[in-house]
Write an enzyme that holds these catalytic residues in place. Structure first.
Site, PDB file in Angstrom:
ATOM      1  CG  ASP A 205       1.503   8.828  -1.322  1.00  0.00           C
ATOM      2  OD1 ASP A 205       2.489   8.362  -0.740  1.00  0.00           O
ATOM      3  OD2 ASP A 205       0.343   8.411  -1.165  1.00  0.00           O
TER       4      ASP A 205
ATOM      5  CG  ASN B 293      -0.756  -3.714  -1.314  1.00  0.00           C
ATOM      6  OD1 ASN B 293      -0.831  -4.274  -2.395  1.00  0.00           O
ATOM      7  ND2 ASN B 293       0.377  -3.616  -0.647  1.00  0.00           N
TER       8      ASN B 293
ATOM      9  CD  GLU C  98       2.090   4.315  -0.299  1.00  0.00           C
ATOM     10  OE1 GLU C  98       1.345   4.678   0.623  1.00  0.00           O
ATOM     11  OE2 GLU C  98       2.953   3.425  -0.158  1.00  0.00           O
TER      12      GLU C  98
ATOM     13  CG  ASP D  42       4.085  -6.104  -5.950  1.00  0.00           C
ATOM     14  OD1 ASP D  42       4.136  -5.170  -5.117  1.00  0.00           O
ATOM     15  OD2 ASP D  42       4.513  -7.247  -5.716  1.00  0.00           O
TER      16      ASP D  42
END
Length: 344
Positions: free
Chosen positions: A215, A223, A258, A232
């Site tokens: 993760d 983000n 993620e 992305d």
């Protein structure tokens, strides 16, 4: 775009075994047509037994070859299905020997044979079938030279059309079917395998394999700070790092958001932990300031993904940027332990 290392051949529209069954039925139909035509067109009592014996001999030889192919395990290839159109040409050739009048009435069987070629073979196969089929066709019809100059190009064009058109159409169907299948199995952002085939992959694992759940640390914060396009791009870069840093036998899944799942085939727990540690080092180098946490377990347990998720949660709770293995130890000290805070 990175892709998971999973190879899948393009499946035929109709399975080869099914084509053998259809070919056998069609060939039996052809033999019946030949027998009826022999009785109607010739009408000679001395010829009828020879026609029957010839048809039965060719049919017996054909089914014997099919049985031999099955016994040798060679009936699974597309080329093996060529047995049936070849048998039709052989039948017509033998029929012309015992009853030329009957054979002369059935030239359309050659065209049906080429149609079967088009339905069962790849585009282009028809071209190497033309030369073997043309001599018996001309011999049966007894075409004169002046007529053959016109008729040969016409019949060759017909054979090519009836074989090549369906072959190309079916090839397009195969390609579209594979593209849709690949789309259903693949994460569109990263190109990795998605969860659609995860259960089947995990079911094939054993105690000698390992599973790791990874993760990205503080991905939500990244983000929110840099925007979704940058997020992305980060996910794509991470996927590429995982694919290039794992072995060809391993499978990389995008587990969700993620989170990424590694299926490490034939990897012991120490080897799997070392590999994930190497990935962590690679990722720190590829993306300065970005890290991930991971849980690594042996695949022999009843719920390896759940066990890996629990260890991943522990890695997050203990400060992130670390790999926690199944025995509860951190197999490698983190180079830069991040403080626990907001975000993943």
């Amino acid at each position: 775009m990175p892709t998971s290392r999973s190879s899948s051949a393009v499946a035929p529209v109709v399975p080869v075994a099914r084509w053998h069954v259809l070919g056998a039925r069609a060939f039996l139909g052809v033999t019946l047509v030949v027998l009826v035509a022999g009785a109607v067109s010739d009408g000679r009592l001395d010829t009828a037994p020879r026609v029957v014996l010839a048809v039965l001999a060719v049919a017996a030889a054909t089914f014997a070859v099919w049985a031999l192919l099955r016994g040798l395990g060679r009936d699974g290839s597309e080329r093996s299905v060529m047995l049936w159109p070849v048998a039709v040409v052989a039948l017509m050739t033998v029929l012309n020997v015992v009853s030329p009048l009957t054979a002369h009435e059935l030239p359309g069987l050659f065209t049906l044979a080429f149609l079967f070629v088009g339905l069962t073979q790849r585009p282009g196969t028809v071209w190497w079938c033309l030369l073997p089929a043309l001599p018996p066709y001309l011999w049966i019809l007894q075409i004169s030279v002046d007529v053959s100059l016109v008729r040969i190009p016409v019949i060759l064009a017909i054979w090519v059309l009836v074989a090549e058109v369906p072959a190309r159409l079916l090839d397009m169907v195969r390609a579209q079917s594979e593209a849709l299948s690949q789309l259903a199995r693949t994460d569109p952002l990263t190109g990795l395998a998605n969860r659609s085939r995860l259960d089947a992959t995990l079911a094939a694992l054993g105690p000698g394999d390992a599973v790791a759940l990874l993760d990205l640390d503080h991905f939500k914060r990244f983000n929110d700070t840099h925007g979704h396009p940058a997020g992305d791009a980060l996910l794509r870069d991470f996927a590429a790092c995982l694919v290039t840093g794992t072995r060809r036998t391993d499978v990389v899944f995008r587990f969700g958001g993620e989170e990424f799942l590694l299926v490490l085939v034939g990897a012991s727990l120490p080897d799997a932990s070392a590999l994930v540690e190497e990935l962590a080092s690679r990722w720190r180098t590829a993306r300065a300031g970005e890290t991930f946490s991971a849980g690594v377990v042996s695949a022999g347990g009843p719920d390896p993904v759940g066990a890996a998720d629990a260890l991943l949660y522990r890695a997050k709770r203990e400060g992130r940027d670390r790999v926690v293995a199944e025995d509860g130890t951190d197999p490698g000290a983190a180079e830069a332990s991040l403080p626990q805070g907001a975000g993943s």
